[in-house]
Enzyme design. Structure first.
Site, PDB file in Angstrom:
ATOM      1  N   CYS A   2      68.931 -55.669  38.340  1.00 17.75           N
ATOM      2  CA  CYS A   2      67.556 -56.162  38.190  1.00 17.75           C
ATOM      3  C   CYS A   2      67.333 -57.194  39.285  1.00 17.75           C
ATOM      4  O   CYS A   2      68.259 -57.643  39.931  1.00 17.75           O
ATOM      5  CB  CYS A   2      67.369 -56.851  36.838  1.00 17.75           C
ATOM      6  SG  CYS A   2      67.753 -55.801  35.450  1.00 17.75           S
ATOM      7  N   ARG A  27      65.486 -53.380  43.536  1.00 17.61           N
ATOM      8  CA  ARG A  27      66.582 -53.573  42.578  1.00 17.61           C
ATOM      9  C   ARG A  27      66.244 -53.045  41.196  1.00 17.61           C
ATOM     10  O   ARG A  27      67.103 -52.982  40.314  1.00 17.61           O
ATOM     11  CB  ARG A  27      66.925 -55.066  42.459  1.00 17.61           C
ATOM     12  CG  ARG A  27      67.341 -55.720  43.744  1.00 17.61           C
ATOM     13  CD  ARG A  27      67.661 -57.175  43.526  1.00 17.61           C
ATOM     14  NE  ARG A  27      68.791 -57.348  42.625  1.00 17.61           N
ATOM     15  CZ  ARG A  27      70.054 -57.301  42.990  1.00 17.61           C
ATOM     16  NH1 ARG A  27      70.360 -57.113  44.244  1.00 17.61           N
ATOM     17  NH2 ARG A  27      71.005 -57.450  42.107  1.00 17.61           N
ATOM     18  N   TRP A  74      65.658 -53.159  35.738  1.00 19.99           N
ATOM     19  CA  TRP A  74      66.249 -51.811  35.787  1.00 19.99           C
ATOM     20  C   TRP A  74      67.095 -51.733  34.525  1.00 19.99           C
ATOM     21  O   TRP A  74      68.150 -52.346  34.435  1.00 19.99           O
ATOM     22  CB  TRP A  74      67.106 -51.641  37.043  1.00 19.99           C
ATOM     23  CG  TRP A  74      67.655 -50.269  37.188  1.00 19.99           C
ATOM     24  CD1 TRP A  74      68.916 -49.853  36.938  1.00 19.99           C
ATOM     25  CD2 TRP A  74      66.934 -49.124  37.646  1.00 19.99           C
ATOM     26  NE1 TRP A  74      69.029 -48.525  37.203  1.00 19.99           N
ATOM     27  CE2 TRP A  74      67.833 -48.046  37.637  1.00 19.99           C
ATOM     28  CE3 TRP A  74      65.616 -48.892  38.052  1.00 19.99           C
ATOM     29  CZ2 TRP A  74      67.458 -46.756  38.032  1.00 19.99           C
ATOM     30  CZ3 TRP A  74      65.257 -47.621  38.433  1.00 19.99           C
ATOM     31  CH2 TRP A  74      66.166 -46.570  38.419  1.00 19.99           C
ATOM     32  N   ASN A  98      70.303 -60.694  35.119  1.00 18.84           N
ATOM     33  CA  ASN A  98      70.708 -59.459  35.783  1.00 18.84           C
ATOM     34  C   ASN A  98      72.189 -59.287  35.478  1.00 18.84           C
ATOM     35  O   ASN A  98      72.985 -60.173  35.786  1.00 18.84           O
ATOM     36  CB  ASN A  98      70.482 -59.581  37.297  1.00 18.84           C
ATOM     37  CG  ASN A  98      71.146 -58.459  38.064  1.00 18.84           C
ATOM     38  OD1 ASN A  98      71.200 -57.333  37.600  1.00 18.84           O
ATOM     39  ND2 ASN A  98      71.647 -58.764  39.248  1.00 18.84           N
ATOM     40  N   GLY A  99      72.559 -58.155  34.861  1.00 23.19           N
ATOM     41  CA  GLY A  99      73.966 -57.937  34.544  1.00 23.19           C
ATOM     42  C   GLY A  99      74.094 -57.191  33.234  1.00 23.19           C
ATOM     43  O   GLY A  99      73.124 -56.647  32.717  1.00 23.19           O
ATOM     44  N   GLU A 483      79.660 -31.280  48.633  1.00 21.41           N
ATOM     45  CA  GLU A 483      78.801 -32.461  48.703  1.00 21.41           C
ATOM     46  C   GLU A 483      78.723 -32.985  50.144  1.00 21.41           C
ATOM     47  O   GLU A 483      77.654 -33.385  50.611  1.00 21.41           O
ATOM     48  CB  GLU A 483      79.353 -33.541  47.747  1.00 21.41           C
ATOM     49  CG  GLU A 483      78.694 -34.903  47.820  1.00 21.41           C
ATOM     50  CD  GLU A 483      77.203 -34.923  47.516  1.00 21.41           C
ATOM     51  OE1 GLU A 483      76.638 -33.883  47.143  1.00 21.41           O
ATOM     52  OE2 GLU A 483      76.596 -35.998  47.698  1.00 21.41           O
ATOM     53  N   LYS A 487      75.225 -33.378  52.164  1.00 20.22           N
ATOM     54  CA  LYS A 487      74.781 -34.657  52.760  1.00 20.22           C
ATOM     55  C   LYS A 487      74.393 -34.443  54.223  1.00 20.22           C
ATOM     56  O   LYS A 487      73.366 -34.917  54.671  1.00 20.22           O
ATOM     57  CB  LYS A 487      75.891 -35.720  52.705  1.00 20.22           C
ATOM     58  CG  LYS A 487      76.156 -36.370  51.384  1.00 20.22           C
ATOM     59  CD  LYS A 487      75.108 -37.306  50.870  1.00 20.22           C
ATOM     60  CE  LYS A 487      74.054 -36.607  50.085  1.00 20.22           C
ATOM     61  NZ  LYS A 487      74.227 -36.313  48.723  1.00 20.22           N
ATOM     62  N   GLU A 490      71.079 -32.364  54.581  1.00 19.29           N
ATOM     63  CA  GLU A 490      69.790 -32.926  54.158  1.00 19.29           C
ATOM     64  C   GLU A 490      69.324 -34.101  55.004  1.00 19.29           C
ATOM     65  O   GLU A 490      68.127 -34.307  55.131  1.00 19.29           O
ATOM     66  CB  GLU A 490      69.760 -33.259  52.665  1.00 19.29           C
ATOM     67  CG  GLU A 490      70.617 -34.403  52.223  1.00 19.29           C
ATOM     68  CD  GLU A 490      70.490 -34.689  50.727  1.00 19.29           C
ATOM     69  OE1 GLU A 490      69.425 -34.468  50.144  1.00 19.29           O
ATOM     70  OE2 GLU A 490      71.487 -35.156  50.146  1.00 19.29           O
ATOM     71  N   HIS A 506      88.503 -14.542  53.316  1.00 18.05           N
ATOM     72  CA  HIS A 506      87.760 -13.385  52.800  1.00 18.05           C
ATOM     73  C   HIS A 506      86.430 -13.194  53.531  1.00 18.05           C
ATOM     74  O   HIS A 506      85.555 -12.500  53.030  1.00 18.05           O
ATOM     75  CB  HIS A 506      87.536 -13.535  51.293  1.00 18.05           C
ATOM     76  CG  HIS A 506      88.827 -13.588  50.532  1.00 18.05           C
ATOM     77  ND1 HIS A 506      89.694 -12.518  50.439  1.00 18.05           N
ATOM     78  CD2 HIS A 506      89.443 -14.612  49.867  1.00 18.05           C
ATOM     79  CE1 HIS A 506      90.761 -12.870  49.743  1.00 18.05           C
ATOM     80  NE2 HIS A 506      90.632 -14.143  49.382  1.00 18.05           N
ATOM     81  N   LYS A 605      62.818 -37.597  46.287  1.00 23.09           N
ATOM     82  CA  LYS A 605      63.943 -38.174  45.543  1.00 23.09           C
ATOM     83  C   LYS A 605      64.081 -37.495  44.186  1.00 23.09           C
ATOM     84  O   LYS A 605      65.183 -37.236  43.722  1.00 23.09           O
ATOM     85  CB  LYS A 605      63.723 -39.690  45.382  1.00 23.09           C
ATOM     86  CG  LYS A 605      64.859 -40.411  44.670  1.00 23.09           C
ATOM     87  CD  LYS A 605      66.107 -40.486  45.527  1.00 23.09           C
ATOM     88  CE  LYS A 605      67.292 -41.087  44.807  1.00 23.09           C
ATOM     89  NZ  LYS A 605      68.581 -40.700  45.408  1.00 23.09           N
TER      90      LYS A 605
HETATM   91  O1  M6R Z   1      68.007 -36.755  39.901  1.00 26.15           O
HETATM   92  P1  M6R Z   1      68.965 -35.620  39.907  1.00 26.15           P
HETATM   93  O2  M6R Z   1      70.382 -36.031  39.941  1.00 26.15           O
HETATM   94  O3  M6R Z   1      68.710 -34.641  38.804  1.00 26.15           O
HETATM   95  O4  M6R Z   1      68.656 -34.851  41.273  1.00 26.15           O
HETATM   96  C1  M6R Z   1      69.275 -33.638  41.574  1.00 26.15           C
HETATM   97  C2  M6R Z   1      69.063 -33.264  43.009  1.00 26.15           C
HETATM   98  O5  M6R Z   1      67.697 -33.101  43.289  1.00 26.15           O
HETATM   99  C3  M6R Z   1      69.633 -34.324  43.966  1.00 26.15           C
HETATM  100  O6  M6R Z   1      70.987 -34.556  43.720  1.00 26.15           O
HETATM  101  C4  M6R Z   1      69.454 -33.883  45.424  1.00 26.15           C
HETATM  102  O7  M6R Z   1      70.245 -32.766  45.694  1.00 26.15           O
HETATM  103  C5  M6R Z   1      69.783 -35.043  46.357  1.00 26.15           C
HETATM  104  N1  M6R Z   1      68.824 -35.110  47.403  1.00 26.15           N
HETATM  105  C6  M6R Z   1      71.133 -34.935  46.964  1.00 26.15           C
HETATM  106  O8  M6R Z   1      71.409 -35.954  47.867  1.00 26.15           O
END
Ligand code: M6R
Length: 610
Positions: A2, A27, A74, A98-99, A483, A487, A490, A506, A605
């Site tokens: 927070c 935050r 938060w 905050n905590g 992953e 990263k 994207e 394969h 996001k």
């Molecule tokens: O909020 P969520 O974890 O459900 O989101 C899932 C995906 O949309 C999210 O992980 C997306 O792939 C990110 N941009 C990955 O960095």
């Protein structure tokens, strides 16, 4: 996580507090509030949602006064609501915090038994009542705060004001950040420097165990026991924007480096190291229900899906329960055979991803039990779930998920250890050693982040023009390879593939030539020997090999172009460490390319469409 801010001086404090909160909104932003002393009494205004809602409330009910505190929340305990928003008031005391207070349930029960009227679901209100009880015994504000904090276990940065002491705020900190800003005949405090820079660049950064009495003309810092402490004043040269990102160029980089803290906060209060147990009240499953679980379905999208893949391994290896991994976007349409006795673990950072929400709802309608793992308290998926096991990573601002991935791993590992210790799959000794290992993870992550950063910067510079990158891993490192590729794709828009190392032969091995960097995750785990063979196969076809391996593994050094080292640790904890250089690699490639790292093209996001 927070944001907190406080002011004492001669100016009208409400605009100063609101401005500070705006700079701390990164935050947390699920609710906000102010408490201002108007010369006679404390006036409190709180509102759910973004700060603008609080501002519009204050425009209806202006707050006058030059002593005040403000908070942007938060949620960690209690859903976002006005009643759970800070400041919390008990008697003549107002507190922002905050905590996470670990023993708040015990303290709450005691306070209720002694007649306290507790109205919120938060841990913070407990602090306010404890201080109020001590103040009622005639203690000065600082002594009442000191006495209350002796009863509290956990993380806190608090700011306290009292109706009866109109010239001071009392602040204290343990494991949550707090800085004091020094003005001319006015002083400030805040969780972070950005909130202060409009007013002063002279700050004192408090350390754990510090408390301070802050008046307009004086800052007196002591230990909790009351021993005076001298802390240096620092002159800050950051611009306000740099400060918001704590000096990092992008939120993503800041969030990468925040991971040890995010894991510590997610583990906080849940690892009972003394008894070798996971505290599982939130999990909401009785021993019988655990023993009756037929199958676990892990449902998620994107990065959360790769965390789920790690979870599948944990549930099968540790809890010995059949586990299915499900892409949320495919799950519902398949009309899966699922029902009573099945447990769905729905994983979503935002808690709002529509595909995951619909999948969890469909499973629930068919009679399965749903547990969610989310980072946003009170979001849609936790709300429809039977129980929620939250990560406490704090708000993730960068579109590319980083700290929430590793926080999800820690939640999944705790959940599987908890289930395994209740269905008899693991002996007490093994549970204890897993708990001890998990507690060491944040420190190991710090070592990897610090120890590998420069090497990864150099690698990113060298391979920034590569058109394609391949990531290989096995077992617990397959989700990490996937992953790592996600990263890179994207945020840098470079084509990348994550692949199971053993599947290369394969088909995809045909892609390998001298222009292809191959990042091979080959730590010293139970897959090392087999992954090593796949590394050699790629090497033999001319690929540039970047290995992520256990420190001191000379054999891997001998067969790779570059080696990024991680410390030796048990299998279960390796993904927490191997993912870090991959996140850094993606970040630096994107930064060298000059892409919009925090808001990459075409992405959002939170994805609330099917
Ligand atoms: O909020 P969520 O974890 O459900 O989101 C899932 C995906 O949309 C999210 O992980 C997306 O792939 C990110 N941009 C990955 O960095």
């Amino acid at each position: 996580m927070c944001g907190i801010v406080g002011y004492v001086g001669k100016q009208s404090c409400a605009p100063i507090l609101i401005d500070g909160l705006r700079r701390l909104e990164y935050r947390g932003y699920d609710s906000a509030g102010l408490a201002v002393h108007d010369g006679t009494s404390l006036k409190v205004v709180r509102a759910v949602g973004k700060l603008r809602n609080l501002e519009s409330e204050i425009s209806q009910r202006p707050l006058a006064g030059s002593l005040g505190i403000g908070h942007t929340r938060w949620a960690t305990h209690g859903r976002p609501s006005e009643i759970n928003a800070h400041p919390h008031v008990a008697g003549k005391i107002a507190v922002i915090h905050n905590g996470i207070i670990e023993n708040y349930l015990k303290l709450r029960a005691r306070l209720v038994a002694s007649g306290a009227r507790i109205v919120s679901d938060t841990d913070t209100e407990i602090i306010a009542h404890l201080i109020d009880q001590h103040a009622r015994r005639g203690l000065a504000l600082e002594d009442a705060v000191r006495a209350a904090l002796k009863e509290v276990e956990g993380a806190y940065a608090i700011v306290v004001i009292s109706e009866t002491e109109t010239d001071k705020m009392v602040v204290a900190k343990n494991a949550s950040p707090l800085v004091i800003g020094l003005g001319d005949n006015e002083n400030f405090c805040a969780s972070d420097i950005p909130a202060l820079l409009q007013h002063t660049n002279r700050v004192i950064i408090l350390e754990d165990g510090d408390m301070a009495v802050v008046t307009a003309s004086r800052v007196a810092i002591t230990t909790l026991e009351g021993k005076a402490i001298d802390r240096h004043t620092k002159a800050i040269s950051w611009s306000p924007v740099m400060a918001e990102k704590a000096g990092y160029k992008h939120f993503m980089l800041k969030e990468i480096f925040e991971q040890p803290r995010a894991i510590e906060d997610t583990l906080r209060g849940r690892l009972d190291r003394e008894h070798g147990e996971i505290s599982g009240e939130e999990i909401g499953l009785s021993k019988q229900e655990i023993q009756d679980i037929q199958r676990i379905y892990l449902v998620a999208c994107g990065t959360s899906y790769y965390a789920a893949m790690t979870g599948q391994y944990y549930f099968e290896r540790l809890a010995r329960i059949r586990s299915n991994l499900e892409l949320a976007s495919e799950f519902r349409g398949r009309d899966p055979v699922i029902g009573e006795g099945d447990l769905v673990v729905a994983i979503s950072q935002s808690g709002e991803t529509l595909d995951t929400l619909m999948a969890a709802k469909a499973a629930k309608e068919k009679g399965a039990k749903v547990i969610s793992i989310s980072n946003v308290i009170g979001s849609a998926i936790p709300r429809i779930s039977d129980a929620s096991f939250y990560t406490h990573a704090g708000p993730e601002i960068g579109v590319a998920s980083t700290k929430c991935f590793t926080a999800q791993l820690s939640a999944l590992l705790m959940l599987s250890i908890y289930i395994a210790s209740h269905n008899g799959a693991l002996e007490a000794k093994r549970v204890k050693s897993l708990i001890e290992g998990l507690a060491r993870v944040p420190q190991q992550m710090r070592e990897v982040l610090q120890g590998t950063r420069q090497l990864v910067v150099n690698l990113a510079k060298r391979y920034v023009e590569a058109k394609d990158v391949l990531f290989l891993g096995r077992g617990l490192n397959l989700p990490v390879a996937l992953e790592g590729a996600l990263k890179l794709k994207e945020i840098s828009y470079v084509h990348a593939e994550g692949y199971a190392a053993g599947e290369m032969k394969h088909g995809p091995i045909a892609l390998i030539d001298a222009n292809l960097p191959v990042i091979v995750l080959v730590p010293d785990d139970d897959c090392r020997e087999r992954t090593k063979s796949n590394l050699q196969e790629a090497k033999a076809r001319g690929a540039k090999i970047i290995a992520v391996a256990t420190e001191g593994d000379e054999e891997i050094h001998g067969m790779s172009d570059e080696v990024v080292e991680i410390p030796r640790t048990d299998n279960e904890f390796i993904p927490f460490l191997t993912v870090l250089p991959l996140q850094l690699y993606a970040y630096y490639v994107a930064d060298f390319k000059g892409t919009d790292v925090d808001q990459p093209r075409n992405l959002a996001k939170t994805v609330t469409v099917e």
